[in-house]
Scaffold this active site. Structure first.
Site, mmCIF file in Angstrom:
data_model
loop_
_atom_site.group_PDB
_atom_site.id
_atom_site.type_symbol
_atom_site.label_atom_id
_atom_site.label_comp_id
_atom_site.label_asym_id
_atom_site.label_seq_id
_atom_site.Cartn_x
_atom_site.Cartn_y
_atom_site.Cartn_z
ATOM 1 N N LYS A 68 -17.213 3.124 -1.466
ATOM 2 C CA LYS A 68 -18.300 2.162 -1.262
ATOM 3 C C LYS A 68 -19.353 2.780 -0.352
ATOM 4 C CE LYS A 68 -19.417 -0.993 1.638
ATOM 5 N NZ LYS A 68 -20.887 -0.898 1.556
ATOM 6 N N GLU A 99 -13.418 7.370 11.284
ATOM 7 C CA GLU A 99 -14.376 8.353 11.830
ATOM 8 C C GLU A 99 -15.545 7.549 12.377
ATOM 9 O OE1 GLU A 99 -13.960 11.479 12.175
ATOM 10 O OE2 GLU A 99 -12.348 11.975 10.783
ATOM 11 N N CYS A 110 -23.290 11.227 14.036
ATOM 12 C CA CYS A 110 -22.176 10.831 14.916
ATOM 13 C C CYS A 110 -21.957 11.860 16.016
ATOM 14 C CB CYS A 110 -20.907 10.649 14.093
ATOM 15 S SG CYS A 110 -20.488 12.097 13.111
ATOM 16 N N GLU A 125 -23.596 4.263 22.196
ATOM 17 C CA GLU A 125 -24.169 5.074 21.121
ATOM 18 C C GLU A 125 -25.497 4.467 20.666
ATOM 19 O OE1 GLU A 125 -22.580 5.027 17.090
ATOM 20 O OE2 GLU A 125 -22.547 7.210 17.118
HETATM 21 P P1 NAD Z 1 -21.525 0.553 9.795
HETATM 22 O O1 NAD Z 1 -20.239 0.422 10.534
HETATM 23 O O2 NAD Z 1 -22.569 -0.467 10.006
HETATM 24 O O3 NAD Z 1 -21.266 0.591 8.221
HETATM 25 C C1 NAD Z 1 -20.409 1.558 7.636
HETATM 26 C C2 NAD Z 1 -19.929 1.048 6.293
HETATM 27 O O4 NAD Z 1 -19.053 -0.069 6.497
HETATM 28 C C3 NAD Z 1 -21.034 0.539 5.374
HETATM 29 O O5 NAD Z 1 -20.732 0.964 4.054
HETATM 30 C C4 NAD Z 1 -20.922 -0.973 5.493
HETATM 31 O O6 NAD Z 1 -21.384 -1.684 4.374
HETATM 32 C C5 NAD Z 1 -19.423 -1.142 5.624
HETATM 33 N N1 NAD Z 1 -18.974 -2.392 6.255
HETATM 34 C C6 NAD Z 1 -19.646 -3.187 7.111
HETATM 35 N N2 NAD Z 1 -18.847 -4.198 7.517
HETATM 36 C C7 NAD Z 1 -17.648 -4.033 6.901
HETATM 37 C C8 NAD Z 1 -16.408 -4.732 6.938
HETATM 38 N N3 NAD Z 1 -16.258 -5.820 7.681
HETATM 39 N N4 NAD Z 1 -15.388 -4.254 6.201
HETATM 40 C C9 NAD Z 1 -15.533 -3.141 5.444
HETATM 41 N N5 NAD Z 1 -16.684 -2.432 5.376
HETATM 42 C C10 NAD Z 1 -17.726 -2.865 6.107
HETATM 43 O O7 NAD Z 1 -22.057 2.020 10.142
HETATM 44 P P2 NAD Z 1 -23.461 2.659 9.747
HETATM 45 O O8 NAD Z 1 -24.532 2.016 10.555
HETATM 46 O O9 NAD Z 1 -23.609 2.727 8.274
HETATM 47 O O10 NAD Z 1 -23.260 4.164 10.237
HETATM 48 C C11 NAD Z 1 -23.534 4.593 11.528
HETATM 49 C C12 NAD Z 1 -22.259 4.761 12.323
HETATM 50 O O11 NAD Z 1 -21.386 5.676 11.655
HETATM 51 C C13 NAD Z 1 -22.479 5.361 13.695
HETATM 52 O O12 NAD Z 1 -21.692 4.695 14.650
HETATM 53 C C14 NAD Z 1 -22.005 6.790 13.529
HETATM 54 O O13 NAD Z 1 -21.605 7.416 14.721
HETATM 55 C C15 NAD Z 1 -20.885 6.633 12.579
HETATM 56 N N6 NAD Z 1 -20.587 7.891 11.899
HETATM 57 C C16 NAD Z 1 -19.417 8.542 12.199
HETATM 58 C C17 NAD Z 1 -19.130 9.756 11.609
HETATM 59 C C18 NAD Z 1 -17.857 10.497 11.913
HETATM 60 O O14 NAD Z 1 -17.458 11.309 11.087
HETATM 61 N N7 NAD Z 1 -17.203 10.268 13.050
HETATM 62 C C19 NAD Z 1 -20.036 10.309 10.698
HETATM 63 C C20 NAD Z 1 -21.211 9.619 10.422
HETATM 64 C C21 NAD Z 1 -21.479 8.405 11.020
#
Ligand code: NAD
Length: 485
Positions: free
Chosen positions: A172, A247, A281, A378
């Site tokens: 997704k 992650e 991240c 963050e």
């Molecule tokens: P987010 O948590 O808002 O969304 C991530 C995904 O989760 C999206 O596809 C979203 O639709 C889905 N989602 C939202 N609520 C959900 C739920 N209740 N159940 C299941 N899925 C749900 O994150 P974002 O804003 O898209 O991404 C940014 C974040 O990702 C930052 O915190 C960044 O640090 C982190 N990130 C981490 C890594 C890593 O490898 N550690 C890499 C890239 C980004």
């Protein structure tokens, strides 16, 4: 407008309603993607389940190896189209996204090479009459939930090892960047993967992710995203006893010692926080600098920050594109205001610089302690907090004084110090005299609130495999049924 479809059981499904992906540079919708219903998500998991018990699950490691390689070639053959879809969704530089997509075939090559080397082991059972072995088996259907910042790279961190292990996948993408992942789904047939091996579902509502991670047929949930969502995902998965890989975010420290090559260190600090407009991240969002070189380092970083070229991310000369979407831009602005309120000095940047749209200037904040909100939380934007330190112990203490533990950088010419400090840092990745370097062979992941588990490398396979202990009685003896042993 590009019209995208989900891939479910090898079929393209557009569904009833759609949502749009807005190009953050133009502010215009440029692609439309299906709004999945709960039934679509259920169908995708059912298709992955059928492929696990039939098509993909019935293949030998060698057969999987060849198909994973073929999947890698699909990325190579569609670099321009896939990279541009990422840039138009998330505003990151086309040259960065192209570099990422070009690197992906190597990830598939690496895990293809492991697909036919998943061996168990024979174990000394401690009992003369028993032969025992441990088998490594594919876990089953994997739910992969992705963020918007590097959709195909982060999908690959999950997909390549999951397929090598023999798992099938429902992916997704983020509602802010669905295009490249959905487009990839439509290209899977080119690789010849059995239908249902890889499925995609999309939607603008958080329910779509919830339906997926809460499906009891999943054997594993692999999530990349924010800390808050990660906790919700883990709670939902564990209620079905589904294991998770998380992650999550970071607040990584780039530590500059007094003996560092300051030109290189300044360049590393810039790479750490202003590449991808800080929307990564592993952003080195805290620069910890020895007090004796503090002024010079800040001066170098600020001078370079002021020359960073903001503009169209499709343009090869641009160095920083816009922020991905309005809510994220407002979050960055909120933290800059907070930094000012807390008594910090905005040495450079702090606004859109009169550009409008979703641009945010490279921003450097000084004068705040590590306990301040901007140094602890963050931001996921181009905001660097610089903090001085007086000795190695203090540098390590500040670096580790965060709930996160994703990455860190050390800048020094002293190898003993580099090794000593890298051992003491609570972080999943430590770079010495470099920052923001990745490869398929090196495990990646966080400690603390940065997550659970590792992706990439040999370690990246383990979450997609389950161990089975098999005991074989070889003596034909009858045992006392009331005694364990
Ligand atoms: P987010 O948590 O808002 O969304 C991530 C995904 O989760 C999206 O596809 C979203 O639709 C889905 N989602 C939202 N609520 C959900 C739920 N209740 N159940 C299941 N899925 C749900 O994150 P974002 O804003 O898209 O991404 C940014 C974040 O990702 C930052 O915190 C960044 O640090 C982190 N990130 C981490 C890594 C890593 O490898 N550690 C890499 C890239 C980004």
């Amino acid at each position: 407008m590009l019209e995208l479809a989900m891939t479910i059981g090898g079929e393209q499904r557009r569904g009833g309603s759609t949502f749009t992906s807005v190009d953050p540079y133009t502010g215009e919708p440029w692609a439309s993607a299906p709004e999945a219903t709960e039934a679509d998500v259920r169908d995708a998991v059912a298709a992955a389940n059928a492929a696990f018990t039939g098509g993909w699950g019935a293949l030998t490691g060698r057969e999987r190896r060849d198909l994973i390689r073929a999947l890698g070639r699909v990325f190579a053959e569609h670099v321009d189209e896939l990279a541009e879809a990422e840039t138009r969704d998330n505003g990151k530089l086309l040259r960065e996204m192209k570099g990422q997509v070009k690197a992906l075939p190597e990830f598939y090559e690496y895990y293809a090479g492991l697909a036919d080397k998943i061996d168990g082991r024979v174990v000394d059972t401690g009992k003369r009459e028993f032969f025992g072995f441990v088998a490594k088996e594919a876990a089953g259907v994997v739910g992969a939930v992705l963020p918007w910042n590097s959709p195909l790279l982060l999908l690959t961190f999950k997909l390549a090892p999951a397929l090598a292990a023999g798992c099938t996948v429902v992916a997704k993408p983020s509602e802010h960047a669905p295009s490249a992942v959905l487009r990839l789904g439509s290209l899977l047939a080119e690789a010849g993967l059995p239908p249902g091996t890889v499925n995609t579902v999309s939607g603008s509502r958080r329910e779509v992710g919830e339906w997926l991670v809460g499906d009891p047929r999943l054997a594993h949930v692999s999530f990349t995203g924010s800390e808050v969502t990660g906790v919700a995902v883990a709670r939902s998965a564990v209620s079905n006893f589904t294991p998770v890989t998380l992650e999550l975010g970071g607040k990584s420290a780039n530590i500059v010692f007094e003996d560092a090559d300051l030109a290189a260190a300044a360049n590393g600090v810039i790479a750490g926080i202003f590449a991808a407009a800080g929307q990564t991240c592993i952003a080195g969002s805290r620069a910890l600098v020895h007090q004796s070189v503090y002024d010079e380092l800040v001066e170098r970083v600020v001078a370079r920050a002021r020359t960073i070229k903001l503009g169209n991310p499709l343009d090869g000369a641009t160095e920083m594109g816009p922020i991905c979407f309005r809510g994220q831009w407002e979050k960055v602005q909120h933290y800059v205001r907070l930094a000012q309120k807390e008594g910090g000095e905005i040495v450079t940047g702090g606004s859109d610089g009169g550009r409008g749209g979703l641009f945010f200037e490279p921003t450097v904040v000084t004068g705040l302690p590590n306990s301040s909100a901007v140094a602890q939380e963050e931001i996921f934007g181009p905001v660097l907090t610089v903090i001085p330190f007086s000795d190695t112990d203090e540098a390590v203490e500040i670096a580790n004084d965060t709930q996160y533990g994703l990455a860190a950088g050390i800048w020094t010419r002293d190898v003993n110090r580099a090794l000593g400090v890298s051992r003491r840092l609570r972080a999943g990745t430590v770079w010495v005299n470099s920052y923001r370097t990745l490869n398929y062979s090196m495990p990646f992941g966080g400690r603390g609130h940065s997550g659970i588990g590792r992706e990439n490398g040999l370690e990246g396979l383990s979450d997609f495999l389950v161990d089975k202990a098999v005991w074989i009685e070889t003596a034909g003896a009858t045992r006392d049924p009331f005694v364990l042993g």
